[in-house]
Design a protein around this motif. Sequence first.
Motif, PDB file in Angstrom:
ATOM      1  N   GLN A 118     -26.032  13.980  16.944  1.00 51.94           N
ATOM      2  CA  GLN A 118     -25.708  15.391  16.737  1.00 51.94           C
ATOM      3  C   GLN A 118     -24.529  15.527  15.778  1.00 51.94           C
ATOM      4  OE1 GLN A 118     -28.410  17.104  17.484  1.00 51.94           O
ATOM      5  NE2 GLN A 118     -27.070  18.752  18.140  1.00 51.94           N
ATOM      6  N   GLN A 151     -30.037  19.807  27.403  1.00 52.99           N
ATOM      7  CA  GLN A 151     -30.653  19.884  26.079  1.00 52.99           C
ATOM      8  C   GLN A 151     -31.175  18.527  25.607  1.00 52.99           C
ATOM      9  OE1 GLN A 151     -30.239  22.416  23.436  1.00 52.99           O
ATOM     10  NE2 GLN A 151     -29.460  23.973  24.815  1.00 52.99           N
ATOM     11  N   GLN A 171     -15.389  24.624  33.365  1.00 50.46           N
ATOM     12  CA  GLN A 171     -16.172  24.971  32.176  1.00 50.46           C
ATOM     13  C   GLN A 171     -16.618  23.742  31.399  1.00 50.46           C
ATOM     14  OE1 GLN A 171     -14.001  28.163  30.120  1.00 50.46           O
ATOM     15  NE2 GLN A 171     -15.996  29.169  30.062  1.00 50.46           N
ATOM     16  N   GLU A 172     -15.777  22.704  31.393  1.00 50.39           N
ATOM     17  CA  GLU A 172     -16.171  21.487  30.688  1.00 50.39           C
ATOM     18  C   GLU A 172     -17.360  20.837  31.375  1.00 50.39           C
ATOM     19  OE1 GLU A 172     -13.169  22.501  30.693  1.00 50.39           O
ATOM     20  OE2 GLU A 172     -12.461  22.238  28.632  1.00 50.39           O
ATOM     21  N   VAL A 224     -19.570  22.393  33.100  1.00 49.71           N
ATOM     22  CA  VAL A 224     -20.711  23.244  32.785  1.00 49.71           C
ATOM     23  C   VAL A 224     -21.230  22.932  31.378  1.00 49.71           C
ATOM     24  CG1 VAL A 224     -21.343  25.619  32.248  1.00 49.71           C
ATOM     25  CG2 VAL A 224     -20.120  25.101  34.358  1.00 49.71           C
ATOM     26  N   ALA A 225     -20.304  22.780  30.450  1.00 51.02           N
ATOM     27  CA  ALA A 225     -20.716  22.500  29.079  1.00 51.02           C
ATOM     28  C   ALA A 225     -21.460  21.171  29.006  1.00 51.02           C
ATOM     29  CB  ALA A 225     -19.501  22.465  28.163  1.00 51.02           C
ATOM     30  N   LEU A 226     -20.954  20.168  29.726  1.00 50.66           N
ATOM     31  CA  LEU A 226     -21.623  18.864  29.723  1.00 50.66           C
ATOM     32  C   LEU A 226     -23.002  18.953  30.354  1.00 50.66           C
ATOM     33  CD1 LEU A 226     -18.869  16.271  30.622  1.00 50.66           C
ATOM     34  CD2 LEU A 226     -20.392  16.217  28.651  1.00 50.66           C
ATOM     35  N   THR A 227     -23.068  19.718  31.458  1.00 50.27           N
ATOM     36  CA  THR A 227     -24.363  19.889  32.111  1.00 50.27           C
ATOM     37  C   THR A 227     -25.349  20.523  31.135  1.00 50.27           C
ATOM     38  OG1 THR A 227     -23.141  20.251  34.143  1.00 50.27           O
ATOM     39  CG2 THR A 227     -25.471  20.782  34.182  1.00 50.27           C
ATOM     40  N   GLY A 228     -24.871  21.539  30.426  1.00 52.36           N
ATOM     41  CA  GLY A 228     -25.725  22.207  29.447  1.00 52.36           C
ATOM     42  C   GLY A 228     -26.181  21.247  28.367  1.00 52.36           C
ATOM     43  N   LEU A 229     -25.260  20.371  27.978  1.00 53.21           N
ATOM     44  CA  LEU A 229     -25.565  19.411  26.919  1.00 53.21           C
ATOM     45  C   LEU A 229     -26.641  18.418  27.380  1.00 53.21           C
ATOM     46  CD1 LEU A 229     -24.371  18.917  24.075  1.00 53.21           C
ATOM     47  CD2 LEU A 229     -23.067  17.062  25.086  1.00 53.21           C
ATOM     48  N   SER A 244     -12.670  19.673  16.030  1.00 53.76           N
ATOM     49  CA  SER A 244     -13.611  18.971  16.908  1.00 53.76           C
ATOM     50  C   SER A 244     -13.873  17.560  16.371  1.00 53.76           C
ATOM     51  CB  SER A 244     -14.925  19.749  16.988  1.00 53.76           C
ATOM     52  OG  SER A 244     -15.618  19.634  15.766  1.00 53.76           O
TER      53      SER A 244
END
Lengths: 84, 656
Positions: free
Chosen positions: B439, B422, B411-412, B414-419, B608
């Motif tokens: 950001q 963007q 999932q991490e 995936v999250a990085l890929t998504g980031l 965070s």
Amino acid sequence: MPMDKIRAFIEEQCLIEFDDSFPEDSNLFKEGVMDSYGYVHLCRFLEREFGIHFTEAEMTGNVLVSLTQIRDTVAAKLAQGAQQ
Amino acid sequence: MCGLVGLVGTNQPSGALPDIVAAMLNRIGHRGPDGLGAVVGDDWALGAARLAIIDIADGAQPMSDPSGRFWLAYNGEIYNYRELRAELEALGVVFATHCDTEVLLQAWLTWDAACLPRLNGGFAFALYDRREERLVLARDRFGKRPLFLARHGGGLLFASEMKAFLAVPGFAFEQDPAQLASILATWTPLPDQSGFRGIESLPMAAWLEVRRGAVSRHTYAPLGFATDTAPATEAEAQELIHQRLTESVRLRLRSDVEVGVYLSGGIDSAIVARLTTDLSPRPPATFSVTFDDPSLDESAEQNAVAEALGTRHHALRIDGAAIADACPAAVYHSEIPAFRSAFVPMFLLSKLTREAGIKVILSGEGADEAFLGYDLFKETQVRGRWDSFDEATRSQILARLYPHLDHYGPQEVVALTGLYQQFSTERMPGLFSHELRFQNGRFSARLLKPDGDPFGPITALVQAHPELAAMSPVQRAQWLEYKTLLPGYLLSTQGDRPALAHGVENRCPFLDPGVIDAANASNLRFDDGFDEKRLLRRAFADGLPACVVNKRKFPYRAPDVAAFAAARPDYLDLVQSETELAGLPFLDAGFARRLTAKVLSRPAAEISPKENQTFLFLLSIVLLHRFFVRREGVPGQDIARPALRPTHLVDLRSAA
């Protein structure tokens, strides 16, 4: 309403309050309130809360950027699940 | 020689000037506890607080030329002063002392502003010409030594630290919401920002002159990455880096007092310690911060270097309680809102250093900017080409970029890929490399009531530099680092200010024009930069423990919000109470309270990085309001201030 839980979760997670100055269709990334860290938490929350699963393509596309889009996506997934 | 103050064209009564300049000096007496000196005219005064390092007997300041027309107050060191002196002597200049202050004075009198690009050092100075009634203020090319100025009382005030202005009758500090928004968004002040309305920081590589009230501004040594140096092979590049760094450390060991080294545990300060040991008659004293928290602690690497070099090593163990306890004093000294707590241990380390009898230290700052040590530089390359990579290449690159990702789940990734998805195309003109970092800043800026674009000032800064267009994306990223995080936090809040708070001068061998030229000539020519600082590490691999040479970049951090949540110091009331927050009307008090409630009550794992950072910003802004705007201390947190009187005063007033 379970959908209100999404709103509450994001408000809590991102320390925001949705209102006229911060509408529900705001892009959470562009507004600077969402980052990769928060994004993982959000996806986990949705999967847990609604018993759904996001594919990688869904997570890495531009789907989950605003509360409106998240709600629509979750609703569509739930409807899909109900039909099966 | 470590602090200066002054005023010109002032309408303060000349009878009051000796007391005003003495009081200003007193406010920065920590920078130069070896002697305060001042010269006073009818409507001007200059003062210097001296940390005696070179020519201890004869280097008193302010210093005049033999005619008494020119007066110089100078903070810092010019490392190539012996070479400049030889050049000046060849031109017929006669010297009365062996001090670098006199070399600077004569260099200006001989070459005027053309002397500035010749100076290799960290400095700020004020030079007053009595005949022309002309004041010159100048600062070194990287922004190592501070200089702030403000218009007041019909004239101009200036000082190494803004706190000197607290001593000027009628001067009032006011936090500037527009500057604060920019600081929160970009993490640090821009070169001319101070956070306070009407106070300007003289930018690095800038000088200005004031002649009968008229101010003109100039720059020198523009920051660029072009070089005529061209090592043909990797071996030549390593040799060049080795030789330039050796020369840089040799110059920075010029001192009449003993020079120590700050060891972080990373490769940069280890190289500095290695060279210092090689170039000194006996191994140096070394100083390190260690942490109880193993995720922050680097004592294994620090000890390995100290043992290998045989240094007299001093370690200072820091826990969260020590950070919470020293934070207000460290913020008072830093004067600028800070995004993390890591400057607080440096404030405590300088105290230990001074107590060990050392007043000059060398450290590794500047290496990551010059030799591309930060992930930011790799991310910039990757994001720029992201859309052209297929899925397999993307996950391969992410694994290389973040080797620790193995510890995380898919999932991490995936999250990085998504980031990355963007942030693969530029949205903020000229700021592509820093969009991901900003950001967090966008989030921090929510601390303030909305009022314009917090990224307006940095956008204007890059637009004012058309030369950026000809640079590569990585060079543009370097340029931004040299203009923001390096001077605005690393060299100041975490460098000069905490060190000088206890009369310790920090010197940075990596911030040498020759070293930076070697880096510019080598970067990305023999590798793709993913194995960060590879040539630098290879160049010194033989003389250092393998555990340090092969270690990946490990950011220096200290316990942040968790320290305050655990220690619960009384002053946290300042960020929790509605009444206290209402005293800063530019804050979004609702957001501030929601943030504080969350970060102080939730387990550290749920906080965070951007929340951590924003809390530190909030706390430091509120503490600065307390110290500077309200001029009140923090209960139970006394700021030690040596009560010093000028040891000499030159009175040039016409009535005198």
